[in-house]
Design an enzyme around this catalytic site. Structure first.
Site, PDB file in Angstrom:
ATOM      1  CE  LYS A  83      54.084 -85.416 -39.575  1.00  0.00           C
ATOM      2  NZ  LYS A  83      55.127 -86.430 -39.557  1.00  0.00           N
ATOM      3  N   GLY A 115      52.912 -91.657 -33.502  1.00  0.00           N
ATOM      4  CA  GLY A 115      52.759 -92.462 -34.713  1.00  0.00           C
ATOM      5  C   GLY A 115      53.417 -91.845 -35.939  1.00  0.00           C
ATOM      6  N   GLY A 116      53.990 -90.634 -35.784  1.00  0.00           N
ATOM      7  CA  GLY A 116      54.604 -89.974 -36.943  1.00  0.00           C
ATOM      8  C   GLY A 116      53.591 -89.355 -37.888  1.00  0.00           C
ATOM      9  CB  ILE A 117      50.106 -89.546 -38.583  1.00  0.00           C
ATOM     10  CG1 ILE A 117      49.454 -90.066 -37.321  1.00  0.00           C
ATOM     11  CG2 ILE A 117      50.519 -90.700 -39.481  1.00  0.00           C
ATOM     12  CD1 ILE A 117      48.192 -90.891 -37.610  1.00  0.00           C
ATOM     13  N   GLY A 118      51.735 -86.794 -36.761  1.00  0.00           N
ATOM     14  CA  GLY A 118      51.669 -85.377 -36.385  1.00  0.00           C
ATOM     15  C   GLY A 118      50.475 -84.939 -35.567  1.00  0.00           C
ATOM     16  N   GLY A 119      49.852 -85.854 -34.837  1.00  0.00           N
ATOM     17  CA  GLY A 119      48.647 -85.498 -34.084  1.00  0.00           C
ATOM     18  C   GLY A 119      48.842 -84.325 -33.131  1.00  0.00           C
ATOM     19  N   GLY A 120      49.905 -84.356 -32.360  1.00  0.00           N
ATOM     20  CA  GLY A 120      50.133 -83.288 -31.380  1.00  0.00           C
ATOM     21  C   GLY A 120      50.350 -81.947 -32.069  1.00  0.00           C
ATOM     22  CB  SER A 121      52.489 -80.954 -34.947  1.00  0.00           C
ATOM     23  OG  SER A 121      53.612 -81.594 -34.405  1.00  0.00           O
ATOM     24  CB  SER A 122      47.516 -81.922 -36.396  1.00  0.00           C
ATOM     25  OG  SER A 122      46.275 -81.610 -36.971  1.00  0.00           O
ATOM     26  CG  ASP A 149      56.320 -82.176 -37.911  1.00  0.00           C
ATOM     27  OD1 ASP A 149      57.319 -81.769 -38.523  1.00  0.00           O
ATOM     28  OD2 ASP A 149      56.091 -83.374 -37.692  1.00  0.00           O
TER      29      ASP A 149
HETATM   30  C1  LIG Z   1      61.029 -85.646 -38.059  1.00  0.00           C
HETATM   31  C2  LIG Z   1      59.539 -85.425 -37.955  1.00  0.00           C
HETATM   32  C3  LIG Z   1      58.986 -85.375 -39.402  1.00  0.00           C
HETATM   33  O1  LIG Z   1      57.695 -84.953 -39.502  1.00  0.00           O
HETATM   34  O2  LIG Z   1      59.052 -86.518 -37.235  1.00  0.00           O
HETATM   35  P1  LIG Z   1      57.673 -86.973 -36.518  1.00  0.00           P
HETATM   36  O3  LIG Z   1      57.707 -86.455 -35.099  1.00  0.00           O
HETATM   37  O4  LIG Z   1      56.529 -86.427 -37.287  1.00  0.00           O
HETATM   38  O5  LIG Z   1      57.711 -88.484 -36.523  1.00  0.00           O
HETATM   39  C4  LIG Z   1      59.283 -84.087 -37.274  1.00  0.00           C
HETATM   40  O6  LIG Z   1      59.852 -82.999 -37.986  1.00  0.00           O
HETATM   41  C5  LIG Z   1      59.690 -83.981 -35.851  1.00  0.00           C
HETATM   42  O7  LIG Z   1      59.015 -82.865 -35.356  1.00  0.00           O
HETATM   43  P2  LIG Z   1      58.445 -82.786 -33.887  1.00  0.00           P
HETATM   44  O8  LIG Z   1      57.778 -84.084 -33.507  1.00  0.00           O
HETATM   45  O9  LIG Z   1      57.658 -81.524 -33.776  1.00  0.00           O
HETATM   46  O10 LIG Z   1      59.778 -82.715 -33.125  1.00  0.00           O
HETATM   47  P3  LIG Z   1      60.171 -81.842 -31.886  1.00  0.00           P
HETATM   48  O11 LIG Z   1      59.198 -82.060 -30.780  1.00  0.00           O
HETATM   49  O12 LIG Z   1      60.461 -80.450 -32.352  1.00  0.00           O
HETATM   50  O13 LIG Z   1      61.566 -82.581 -31.524  1.00  0.00           O
HETATM   51  C6  LIG Z   1      61.692 -83.763 -30.760  1.00  0.00           C
HETATM   52  C7  LIG Z   1      63.170 -84.136 -30.679  1.00  0.00           C
HETATM   53  O14 LIG Z   1      63.585 -84.753 -31.919  1.00  0.00           O
HETATM   54  C8  LIG Z   1      64.870 -84.281 -32.330  1.00  0.00           C
HETATM   55  N1  LIG Z   1      64.763 -83.597 -33.623  1.00  0.00           N
HETATM   56  C9  LIG Z   1      63.554 -83.181 -34.084  1.00  0.00           C
HETATM   57  C10 LIG Z   1      63.446 -82.563 -35.312  1.00  0.00           C
HETATM   58  C11 LIG Z   1      64.626 -82.361 -36.063  1.00  0.00           C
HETATM   59  N2  LIG Z   1      64.587 -81.778 -37.257  1.00  0.00           N
HETATM   60  N3  LIG Z   1      65.813 -82.774 -35.589  1.00  0.00           N
HETATM   61  C12 LIG Z   1      65.894 -83.394 -34.379  1.00  0.00           C
HETATM   62  O15 LIG Z   1      66.985 -83.767 -33.964  1.00  0.00           O
HETATM   63  C13 LIG Z   1      65.374 -83.381 -31.212  1.00  0.00           C
HETATM   64  O16 LIG Z   1      66.123 -84.174 -30.340  1.00  0.00           O
HETATM   65  C14 LIG Z   1      64.095 -82.943 -30.504  1.00  0.00           C
HETATM   66  O17 LIG Z   1      64.296 -82.661 -29.159  1.00  0.00           O
HETATM   67  N1  LIG Z   2      47.496 -82.883 -28.062  1.00  0.00           N
HETATM   68  C1  LIG Z   2      48.406 -83.846 -28.144  1.00  0.00           C
HETATM   69  N2  LIG Z   2      48.212 -84.890 -28.975  1.00  0.00           N
HETATM   70  C2  LIG Z   2      49.140 -85.863 -29.089  1.00  0.00           C
HETATM   71  N3  LIG Z   2      50.291 -85.888 -28.409  1.00  0.00           N
HETATM   72  C3  LIG Z   2      50.553 -84.882 -27.569  1.00  0.00           C
HETATM   73  C4  LIG Z   2      49.630 -83.821 -27.415  1.00  0.00           C
HETATM   74  N4  LIG Z   2      50.156 -82.960 -26.529  1.00  0.00           N
HETATM   75  C5  LIG Z   2      51.345 -83.461 -26.159  1.00  0.00           C
HETATM   76  N5  LIG Z   2      51.612 -84.618 -26.772  1.00  0.00           N
HETATM   77  C6  LIG Z   2      52.864 -85.425 -26.621  1.00  0.00           C
HETATM   78  O1  LIG Z   2      53.562 -85.388 -27.880  1.00  0.00           O
HETATM   79  C7  LIG Z   2      54.056 -86.689 -28.237  1.00  0.00           C
HETATM   80  C8  LIG Z   2      54.139 -86.812 -29.782  1.00  0.00           C
HETATM   81  O2  LIG Z   2      52.844 -86.835 -30.246  1.00  0.00           O
HETATM   82  P1  LIG Z   2      52.364 -86.848 -31.751  1.00  0.00           P
HETATM   83  O3  LIG Z   2      52.467 -85.500 -32.366  1.00  0.00           O
HETATM   84  O4  LIG Z   2      50.995 -87.434 -31.753  1.00  0.00           O
HETATM   85  O5  LIG Z   2      53.346 -87.857 -32.435  1.00  0.00           O
HETATM   86  P2  LIG Z   2      54.294 -87.728 -33.687  1.00  0.00           P
HETATM   87  O6  LIG Z   2      55.148 -86.482 -33.516  1.00  0.00           O
HETATM   88  O7  LIG Z   2      55.072 -89.002 -33.653  1.00  0.00           O
HETATM   89  O8  LIG Z   2      53.398 -87.648 -34.864  1.00  0.00           O
HETATM   90  C9  LIG Z   2      53.067 -87.645 -27.572  1.00  0.00           C
HETATM   91  O9  LIG Z   2      53.644 -88.889 -27.290  1.00  0.00           O
HETATM   92  C10 LIG Z   2      52.638 -86.908 -26.314  1.00  0.00           C
HETATM   93  O10 LIG Z   2      53.491 -87.225 -25.238  1.00  0.00           O
END
Ligand SMILES: C[C@@](CO)(OP(=O)(O)O)[C@H](O)COP(=O)(O)OP(=O)(O)OC[C@H]1O[C@@H](n2ccc(N)nc2=O)[C@H](O)[C@@H]1O
Ligand SMILES: Nc1ncnc2c1ncn2[C@@H]1O[C@H](COP(=O)(O)OP(=O)(O)O)[C@@H](O)[C@H]1O
Length: 283
Positions: A13, A99-106, A138
């Site tokens: 994403k 990388g902020g492109i959501g690989g783990g969430s996807s 995400d």
């Molecule tokens: C901000 C976004 C935009 O897409 O960044 P990316 O991770 O994709 O770069 C996401 O919502 C990130 O979502 P995700 O990566 O699932 O975050 P989580 O694992 O739930 O949270 C990681 C940590 O970031 C902080 N966090 C995350 C989301 C949020 N709305 N507020 C926060 O303060 C919290 O400290 C949390 O413990």
């Molecule tokens: N299946 C998975 N793919 C990618 N990262 C994972 C996965 N499972 C756990 N993680 C952890 O989640 C962190 C965030 O991963 P990712 O979603 O790819 O990045 P971002 O949230 O920046 O897009 C990784 O650095 C890794 O430690």
């Protein structure tokens, strides 16, 4: 009877904009962000087992088996659905981590949808998205599979249909921790809420960008280089940087110039996730 083996895409994403409105008492941040998918991602293969064991066969550097979001998603779904079936899983990982492109969430969302299908659970999207939210902010948008304007911590989703340009995505060789960026004292946390829909033009900034660019010279460099050709933006908390182009040929042209020194890829923006297009084709 569905097949016992299935390969599904797990797309990336982009956050086309990201505004931070404030911080909640639990430390999480209230956001407004626009999610769009890319026709680019990992591929996950699932094969049903009848002994209840959940096993991911592909090793991830730095991510222990039971911390992997794929395994976490499978275990939660198994526990909550009461299924006695198990699963063997392999992944062809192309998306950079952190990388902020959501690989783990996807990956988590593809696992939830894939197992719902293979284990014949019959869960609806609302239930899968609610479980997904317990794995990461995400995950719900990937479960729903439509480009969306997201509010709250990312869980309140309104489907949207922005333009679907070709993107050049640059991948600086650094992994950015989301938690680290959200705890930076210099982060702007007081953007005013956008109340009109669709989001008016001119709101495409990402409030995380100044903090990420300050901390990571590699990201700064990517923004500067891409910025010579098009508006260069940060997705999520980075590290990836992207820019839109009207055609694949134009994106490829800039890619050829920049990827001599930087890693990157070209992909089409998509308002319907390729995971959902594939699942639809199975029905
Ligand atoms: C901000 C976004 C935009 O897409 O960044 P990316 O991770 O994709 O770069 C996401 O919502 C990130 O979502 P995700 O990566 O699932 O975050 P989580 O694992 O739930 O949270 C990681 C940590 O970031 C902080 N966090 C995350 C989301 C949020 N709305 N507020 C926060 O303060 C919290 O400290 C949390 O413990
Ligand atoms: N299946 C998975 N793919 C990618 N990262 C994972 C996965 N499972 C756990 N993680 C952890 O989640 C962190 C965030 O991963 P990712 O979603 O790819 O990045 P971002 O949230 O920046 O897009 C990784 O650095 C890794 O430690």
């Amino acid at each position: 009877m569905p097949a016992a083996r299935l390969t599904l895409p797990s797309p990336a994403k982009l956050n086309l904009m990201l505004h931070i409105l404030g911080r909640r008492e639990d430390g999480y941040h209230e956001l407004q962000t626009l999610f769009q998918f890319l026709d680019y991602g990992d591929e996950i293969t699932f094969a049903v087992r009848d002994d209840g064991i959940i096993r991911l066969h592909t090793e991830f550097e730095g991510v222990p088996h039971d911390s992997n979001l794929i395994v976490k998603a499978a275990k939660k779904l198994q526990a909550q659905s009461g299924s006695t079936l198990g699963i063997d899983i392999w992944i062809d990982k192309v998306l950079p981590m952190g990388g902020g492109i959501g690989g783990g969430s996807s990956n988590a969302a593809t696992t939830l949808l894939g197992l719902n299908h293979l284990w014949q659970l019959g869960w609806d999207e609302d239930r899968l998205a609610a479980l997904g939210l317990t794995l990461g902010a995400d995950v719900p948008v990937f479960v729903r599979g439509h480009a969306a304007f997201a509010e709250g911590v990312g869980e309140k989703l309104t489907p949207v249909d922005p333009e679907e340009p070709w993107y050049l995505v640059l991948v600086p060789q650094v992994s950015v921790s989301t938690a680290e960026i959200f705890s930076d004292p210099l982060l702007t946390r007081n953007s005013s809420a956008i109340k009109v829909r669709p989001v008016p033009k001119g709101n495409s900034r990402n409030d995380c960008l100044p903090v990420v660019a300050r901390r990571y010279p590699e990201v700064r460099n990517a923004l500067n280089l891409l910025g010579k050709f098009t508006e260069a933006k940060l997705t999520g908390t980075g590290s990836c940087v992207f820019g839109g182009f009207p055609s694949k040929a134009e994106a490829d042209k800039v890619s050829a110039l920049l990827t001599e020194t930087l890693t990157g890829f070209v992909a089409k923006g998509s308002n319907v996730s390729m995971l959902h297009r594939k699942l639809q084709s199975l029905l």
